[in-house]
Design a protein around this motif. Structure first.
Motif, PDB file in Angstrom:
ATOM      1  N   ASP A 132       3.287  -2.062 -13.203  1.00  0.00           N
ATOM      2  CA  ASP A 132       2.723  -1.345 -14.351  1.00  0.00           C
ATOM      3  C   ASP A 132       3.018   0.143 -14.273  1.00  0.00           C
ATOM      4  OD1 ASP A 132       1.463  -3.518 -15.509  1.00  0.00           O
ATOM      5  OD2 ASP A 132      -0.368  -2.375 -15.845  1.00  0.00           O
ATOM      6  N   THR A 133       2.756   0.687 -13.095  1.00  0.00           N
ATOM      7  CA  THR A 133       2.907   2.122 -12.946  1.00  0.00           C
ATOM      8  C   THR A 133       4.361   2.533 -13.012  1.00  0.00           C
ATOM      9  OG1 THR A 133       1.029   1.975 -11.487  1.00  0.00           O
ATOM     10  CG2 THR A 133       2.202   4.061 -11.539  1.00  0.00           C
ATOM     11  N   LEU A 168       4.784   6.080  -5.289  1.00  0.00           N
ATOM     12  CA  LEU A 168       4.536   6.310  -6.708  1.00  0.00           C
ATOM     13  C   LEU A 168       3.904   7.673  -6.944  1.00  0.00           C
ATOM     14  CD1 LEU A 168       3.204   2.870  -7.951  1.00  0.00           C
ATOM     15  CD2 LEU A 168       5.331   3.965  -8.587  1.00  0.00           C
ATOM     16  N   GLU A 169       2.953   8.012  -6.086  1.00  0.00           N
ATOM     17  CA  GLU A 169       2.302   9.308  -6.256  1.00  0.00           C
ATOM     18  C   GLU A 169       3.291  10.451  -6.085  1.00  0.00           C
ATOM     19  OE1 GLU A 169      -1.565  10.001  -4.260  1.00  0.00           O
ATOM     20  OE2 GLU A 169      -1.619   7.822  -4.112  1.00  0.00           O
ATOM     21  N   THR A 219       5.287   2.645 -16.457  1.00  0.00           N
ATOM     22  CA  THR A 219       4.711   3.832 -17.076  1.00  0.00           C
ATOM     23  C   THR A 219       5.515   5.069 -16.710  1.00  0.00           C
ATOM     24  OG1 THR A 219       2.563   2.779 -16.929  1.00  0.00           O
ATOM     25  CG2 THR A 219       2.587   5.135 -17.335  1.00  0.00           C
ATOM     26  N   LEU A 220       5.893   5.156 -15.438  1.00  0.00           N
ATOM     27  CA  LEU A 220       6.683   6.322 -15.017  1.00  0.00           C
ATOM     28  C   LEU A 220       7.985   6.408 -15.789  1.00  0.00           C
ATOM     29  CD1 LEU A 220       6.191   6.481 -11.149  1.00  0.00           C
ATOM     30  CD2 LEU A 220       5.022   7.762 -12.929  1.00  0.00           C
ATOM     31  N   ARG A 262      -7.261  -3.096 -12.144  1.00  0.00           N
ATOM     32  CA  ARG A 262      -6.972  -3.584 -13.488  1.00  0.00           C
ATOM     33  C   ARG A 262      -8.110  -4.500 -13.909  1.00  0.00           C
ATOM     34  NH1 ARG A 262      -2.313  -6.888 -14.412  1.00  0.00           N
ATOM     35  NH2 ARG A 262      -1.521  -5.601 -16.072  1.00  0.00           N
ATOM     36  N   ASP A 308       0.822  -1.210   0.000  1.00  0.00           N
ATOM     37  CA  ASP A 308       0.000   0.000   0.000  1.00  0.00           C
ATOM     38  C   ASP A 308       0.855   1.259   0.000  1.00  0.00           C
ATOM     39  OD1 ASP A 308      -2.555  -1.020  -0.076  1.00  0.00           O
ATOM     40  OD2 ASP A 308      -3.216   0.288   1.550  1.00  0.00           O
ATOM     41  N   GLY A 317       5.463  10.548  -9.046  1.00  0.00           N
ATOM     42  CA  GLY A 317       4.669  11.053 -10.164  1.00  0.00           C
ATOM     43  C   GLY A 317       4.487  12.560 -10.103  1.00  0.00           C
ATOM     44  N   ASP A 318       4.268  13.083  -8.891  1.00  0.00           N
ATOM     45  CA  ASP A 318       4.117  14.539  -8.758  1.00  0.00           C
ATOM     46  C   ASP A 318       5.398  15.234  -9.194  1.00  0.00           C
ATOM     47  OD1 ASP A 318       1.648  14.082  -7.833  1.00  0.00           O
ATOM     48  OD2 ASP A 318       2.081  14.487  -5.726  1.00  0.00           O
ATOM     49  N   ARG A 358      -3.195   0.464 -20.669  1.00  0.00           N
ATOM     50  CA  ARG A 358      -3.393  -0.079 -19.334  1.00  0.00           C
ATOM     51  C   ARG A 358      -4.781  -0.642 -19.160  1.00  0.00           C
ATOM     52  NH1 ARG A 358       0.343   1.791 -15.467  1.00  0.00           N
ATOM     53  NH2 ARG A 358      -1.236   1.620 -13.882  1.00  0.00           N
ATOM     54  N   PHE A 415       2.198   2.747  -3.283  1.00  0.00           N
ATOM     55  CA  PHE A 415       1.370   3.673  -4.063  1.00  0.00           C
ATOM     56  C   PHE A 415       1.634   5.112  -3.658  1.00  0.00           C
ATOM     57  CE2 PHE A 415      -0.937  -0.268  -4.676  1.00  0.00           C
ATOM     58  CZ  PHE A 415      -1.228  -0.204  -6.025  1.00  0.00           C
ATOM     59  N   LYS A 416       1.869   5.290  -2.337  1.00  0.00           N
ATOM     60  CA  LYS A 416       2.180   6.630  -1.875  1.00  0.00           C
ATOM     61  C   LYS A 416       3.482   7.121  -2.516  1.00  0.00           C
ATOM     62  CE  LYS A 416       0.593   6.950   2.322  1.00  0.00           C
ATOM     63  NZ  LYS A 416       0.671   6.648   3.768  1.00  0.00           N
ATOM     64  N   ARG A 453      11.943  -0.213  -9.102  1.00  0.00           N
ATOM     65  CA  ARG A 453      11.714  -1.443  -9.873  1.00  0.00           C
ATOM     66  C   ARG A 453      12.389  -2.648  -9.242  1.00  0.00           C
ATOM     67  NH1 ARG A 453      14.137  -1.464 -15.405  1.00  0.00           N
ATOM     68  NH2 ARG A 453      12.784  -3.190 -15.956  1.00  0.00           N
ATOM     69  N   ARG A 510      -5.408   4.113  -8.685  1.00  0.00           N
ATOM     70  CA  ARG A 510      -5.685   3.578  -7.356  1.00  0.00           C
ATOM     71  C   ARG A 510      -5.207   4.573  -6.316  1.00  0.00           C
ATOM     72  NH1 ARG A 510      -3.447   0.496  -3.137  1.00  0.00           N
ATOM     73  NH2 ARG A 510      -4.924  -0.963  -2.289  1.00  0.00           N
ATOM     74  N   GLN A 568      -0.010  -3.897 -10.292  1.00  0.00           N
ATOM     75  CA  GLN A 568      -0.344  -2.498 -10.593  1.00  0.00           C
ATOM     76  C   GLN A 568       0.852  -1.580 -10.355  1.00  0.00           C
ATOM     77  OE1 GLN A 568      -4.046  -1.878  -8.355  1.00  0.00           O
ATOM     78  NE2 GLN A 568      -4.633  -0.478 -10.005  1.00  0.00           N
ATOM     79  N   ILE A 618       7.598  14.142 -11.250  1.00  0.00           N
ATOM     80  CA  ILE A 618       7.740  14.037 -12.700  1.00  0.00           C
ATOM     81  C   ILE A 618       6.904  15.095 -13.399  1.00  0.00           C
ATOM     82  CG2 ILE A 618       7.261  12.557 -14.685  1.00  0.00           C
ATOM     83  CD1 ILE A 618       7.999  10.164 -12.973  1.00  0.00           C
ATOM     84  N   VAL A 650      -0.383  10.848 -12.368  1.00  0.00           N
ATOM     85  CA  VAL A 650       0.026   9.519 -11.938  1.00  0.00           C
ATOM     86  C   VAL A 650      -1.166   8.742 -11.403  1.00  0.00           C
ATOM     87  CG1 VAL A 650       0.712  10.053  -9.577  1.00  0.00           C
ATOM     88  CG2 VAL A 650       1.863   8.253 -10.812  1.00  0.00           C
TER      89      VAL A 650
END
Lengths: 376, 376, 376, 376, 376
Positions: free
Chosen positions: A288-289, A210-211, A292-293, B121, A204, A214-215, B248, A207-208, A247, B29, A285, A217, B23
């Protein structure tokens, strides 16, 4: 396949702090001390805390007990008996803790070696009466735009979960809270479900991260579009490295969770497998993300490059326009600055104004041409 | 593997609207509320409607009944009995609807959690007496060149299909029309065929989205060839991101449909499998095309880049031609503008015209050289 | 799995001509008319001919009969009986032909739907007493450098082969010729061998297309080396798209032929499988070559790019040489064009010639320097 | 699966010499003559020799016999009997040779067709009492930097090996030498071992070709670093194409050898399989190296590109330095060349020397600035 | 499958030193001497030492014996008997050593050929009563930034381990130390565990090499950011080649270790398999890291490229600013340097100062414009 206990051969040495180059961060493994046998218990990480922190939670459907321990041996009585026992070990530098656990519960030396070297790839390994899961807790440092990985090792048997990590600070408060609140789903189940809950909390948290990445980026994309300075390029490059770190933590986890939910580990109940399948989906997921990033980062680099060449183009256009207008004009001015004795134009009354008009016409024609070509 | 009902532990909280970064759109999610157990029913999406809209269609070969419901409980009598019942739920923020369905028909909590978090997904999961399919409805917004994905969740048993989505607006009107017209193929078959028909409508719509994206790409290709402005680059980059969104949604669907047509889901009849094989083929076509669009977009970026460098070249050529012709001429003009006392040429009668002729010859030679090199 | 006949539900609508964007050409599928059921027989292609052309060849080892038919029903008597019957249908817009075939021989509606929508991927599908093969005939238009794909659908049973295509014009004349000449290998075998011979003719034709594309690529390579104009880039880009079209026709065919020669289709004899293995090999060769052509095209783009930058370099060098030689000279000319009252050099007798010599020396030194750097 | 003999249907036509475009070289297959049936024996290659050369070696442990044959029929008596017979056929244009072999030993027509069309992919095919192996002999022409591939086809049965190739000149002299010297390993074994020895010689030769290509690449790398002319780019591009030719010969061979050593071909003894496993390993090494060479070539292209841009940079720097120093100086010279009546500086005694000093200072400052920026 | 002994056919020739081009280093295999049979024992490496060094360690749980041997035959008595015997052979040029081992212990000739040609890919091969493992020892030379690979071949049976390498100098001192110290884990186990310990030492050393390469890469990244000289590019390119060398050593090792820990080699005990699984994991980590280093190197190249173009941009900006300011000013200066008789401005009292002010204003405006565009 009964592993021999490490016995006298094992040296429980303290490691001094080692510097950490980028490659170490990416490899996640320091070479062992020369001369040490495989399976030797020694801590190969770099961090050192004052004192190892030991927290025990012992629970079943009816009761729950939570305490801090001074010595790991205090946990053994709990861990040997049926109510589920969770011992959280923060700090790996004191290998005597790990050694005590290994000796008391017959944990395989190779498993303990993995626990102590904090640069393992995520994996699950099954031993006769317990299994070992290694996952990575990630956190994103907004100051330096860096992802740091902290290894979490879980030793799980039908009676206990030992969780090891180098530094205090984890993502398990929600799990503890649910244990305290006496939720039947977690309190009524075994250590395999607890292990699942801990892994779920770790994933979980991805995801934080990743966010946050992502921000960052998105910021860089805007910067690459609006103001393509070389620093933007450097930061994109840096972030690419960080996504590589991410990764490396997540790809092997996918396979690990796959082994766990497909029932290859005997100690995991079918019910828990169903939940692990869910974490597996989340892990996919995350992968995947992350992929994508990476693509988005490559795209940001393209943006930067085209921004740079766009700016270069504009510079070139300005230079060309100015030079192309004034160089011919200067030539004509120079022409009539010559000192020949016989230059009939020089004496003509309206020559000067006529030349000025001719020059203005030439300049105007140039401007018209540049406009037509779309350069102005 | 009988999952425990969420019971008291589950909190049916309303979620406030959350901002959606790129993102998030790509990850699809949001992290769960800290402290919530896995399998807790809560809506993690961002959209909120005034009221959940419930539409019921109940049909068999002879009769069809269509109505709007106020309460989900009104559907339960229909759904429990043989004629096929299709309940369409628009709006997920009122989790009591989902909770009621879950409790009445024993839907697994993890399945319901998936239904409520609109960033899953695509997948199919089989439970004892029902199965869950998650697919993505896509739409292309021509204003912003953006693809938006809307999650469609189908809970299918031998008696009913519950379809859940966040917002009203779907691609199912054709299916409803065929139901109303009493076509035997759809009216005479079970909920598995209805589920197939709905997925087929969703996949059919992908082609529309692909065509719209493709049209946009063609515009950008033309622009990249004719007028390579930096905005073209930005739009290509943006569209690349959108195609990632599409991928995706579609890649995991392929596997999902593969599982369904290969008979891994017991509730799907052999006859329906044949039709699902057909949707599977279409899905493969969509993936093929999406990959092709990505390549075409990369090609468009190459076009843009070469267009930019072509323009740069032309600018450079003009600058070079002008500068190369006039700089030497200016030098000669400057030469005879010097004020030395003893410059014999200055007094020569035909010096000035002869110099003019020499200059013209030099300029002409330059032009001839540039023409020969192909620069003019 | 006995498919329900399309019955009253099916509408045999004529389609109007639709415009064909690039993406349509690449996707190869128009969305179905809204509201139509899957398996509805309607022609979704764009081409329309005056009249559907029906050609029948009926043969066995002893005799052969060849005729043009007015109505498809005239073929049914032949097709139902043992001697091999080949009915070639040119034109798909009159769906009644397809409907008649479907009804008379129990062809599955989904199969007929595939036949009528001319943008299917190549595939083979087995039904109870017949099988369907879809392949693409390709042709290269040298005018526009475009590959166009024409769908060929074969419905094959132990007694007949129905071949459907949109437009007249095919690559089967050699096959017809061999039939007429009474070659025992083809005349003595069944419809499965005929189907093989048709597919073989189609794949053989791919090589012709590959050669034509390859010739074009060679032209572009030369152009990229010798005269890197922007049009070369545009044509390379265009050809890349065409090779994508080719790939999309050939990749799925490989799998299709693989299924056929491995014996997954019961109606194909072992002997014919051996020949299909041969076509399979050719198909693999086509794929190999198509991939190679893509790499060669990428290489041609690199050539173009380096040609452009090479030309740019030359332009820059000329500019630099001219400017670098004359700008300093002009400065010195300007220096002695100043009007100060006290400039002692101006009165010196040999100042002007000495300055000229100095200037020539400076210019010569520059030229020597440029030569040494390899710029001239 | 008893293949019908080609009989009357087969035409043994001589083919005229065809031009060979790049794509043909890469595709390696000309389209068959229109109207010819599959399995028709005709030579589709381009080379023509005066006379087909036939060499026979017949040996067992005790004796060896080596002779040149005039007619292929002379070989049949040898080939039908136990001592191992190796017939080497140089020249494929006289198809009667192939036809005679095919008819006498019942070689499958498709096999013979493959032998005669010299652009097959490497493969092995098993027929009832013999098998066919197709491999490529490669040679590197140092003049043109080109790799040419020559097809070698082996028809192997328990009694004989027929080897077919288009041109004389092969890599088998060492094998013949070992046969003549009576080495027990090769003389005491069957035709399967001989086939292995021939393939081993072919693969061994690949390493020679790789070394030659590698040497050429090293030359190009040096050239790209030291003197990045456009010809270097063209040669790198050319060599990339040649490595593609090599790959196309070697990749399918890997699979072919895999089938052979894994025992899928019944005529190969277990002992020979062990040796084939060894060639397989070498083939994998060749593939590895070919892939590496491709990467090195891409790297060389990067080197060239960066060399070009480096040179461009130097040119730009020189231009900038010269222009930036002298353009301002020329302005000041021009300023005091103006003819205004009231310019008080002009009459000042030390104005001219002071201006010279100021100009020198300005130029010196520029030079200092450029040095600090690292441009000089 | 009893391999024939090499017998009279085998020539044990000394090889002279061969030059080693890059491709040889990457291919790792010289073509065999023409005319030699496969399985012929000859040393194909390039290094030659004065004398082959033979070291023997013979041990069991109770005792250990360590000595240098003069003749390989002295080892045979030890190797034939139960206590574990490890014979380390440094130097391969004297093939009589290998021949003696092969003859005495029936080692397969192909196995010995592999041992002697030091460019094999890592692999494991099982023979009847022994198995052969080939791995690569790597070392990084900080002077030349080069990785050199040294082949280590292990022949392992239930009684002995023969280890062969070309040059003295290995990474096994820690293993010897553990043997001498009498650690029960290694002393109490068989030759399979010893082989594991040696491979583990080799793989451990890979991490050291990775760290050294990683450090170099970091240096290059900094250089690419701060001072993008062409040498940085050349060094990045060189290092890319070195990482290719590393990959070629490690990729096949993964599969090799996989075969060993999965029990495909009968002589390896289950207990040792568990340890081999551990090395396998490390090997996967090495591969991961090598791939990461390649990506980081590509990133460094991007950094270099963008650094170069950034510097180019700055150069262009300076040129543009200077030229754009002074070229118009020079024009005006030239204008009033013209010698027309009727130029009324020339006689105006304040014309000169006013012109100066106008020029300053123009220059100031330019500067303001450049600042606004962000060029200064």
């Amino acid at each position: 396949m009964t592993p021999e206990p490490p016995a006298t051969e094992t040296t429980f040495a303290r490691m001094t702090e080692l510097p950490r180059s980028m490659v170490t961060r990416l490899v996640g493994r320091m070479s062992k001390r020369p001369g040490s046998a495989p399976g030797t218990l020694q801590h190969t990480g770099r961090r050192k805390m004052e004192k190892v922190r030991l927290r025990l939670i012992d629970y079943d459907n009816e009761s729950i007990q939570e305490r801090e321990l001074d010595r790991i041996e205090d946990a053994f009585a709990y861990a040997a008996e049926p109510p589920v026992t969770w011992v959280n070990v923060d700090g790996l530098h004191d290998v005597s803790v790990a050694q005590a656990v290994a000796e008391r519960f017959g944990v395989h030396p190779l498993a303990m070696e993995d626990v102590l070297s904090p640069t393992q790839r995520p994996k699950v390994e099954d031993y006769d009466d317990h299994f070992l899961v290694i996952v990575k807790m990630l956190s994103f440092d907004g100051e330096t735009d860096s992802i740091s990985a902290e290894q979490l090792s879980l030793v799980v048997s039908p009676n206990y979960v030992f969780s090891f990590q180098e530094r205090p600070g984890d993502v398990f408060e929600p799990v503890r809270e649910r244990l305290r609140q006496g939720r039947p789903r977690i309190r009524g189940r075994g250590p395999d479900y607890l292990a699942y809950a801990l892994i779920d909390a770790v994933v979980d948290n991805y995801f934080k991260v990743l966010e946050q990445v992502g921000d960052r980026i998105e910021e860089l994309e805007s910067a690459a579009m609006e103001d393509p300075e070389i620093e933007v390029m450097h930061r994109i490059h840096h972030l690419k490295g960080e996504v590589l770190v991410l990764r490396r933590a997540v790809w092997p986890l996918r396979e690990t969770l796959g082994q766990m939910y497909r029932g290859e580990i005997p100690h995991i109940s079918e019910e828990t497998q169903l939940f692990l399948r869910d974490v597996y989906d989340h892990c996919v997921q995350v992968i995947d993300t992350a992929e994508t990033l990476r693509e988005v980062l490559s795209g940001a680099m393209d943006l930067y490059m085209s921004g740079v060449s766009n700016r270069m183009n504009e510079v070139m256009k300005v230079l060309t326009i100015i030079a192309t207008i004034f160089i011919p004009l200067s030539f004509f001015a120079g022409l009539y600055g010559m000192n020949f004795e016989y230059m009939p134009e020089l004496g003509v009354r309206w020559a000067y104004p006529m030349l000025l008009v001719a020059m203005a016409t030439l300049a105007g024609g140039m401007v018209w041409y540049f406009r037509r070509r779309g350069w102005m």
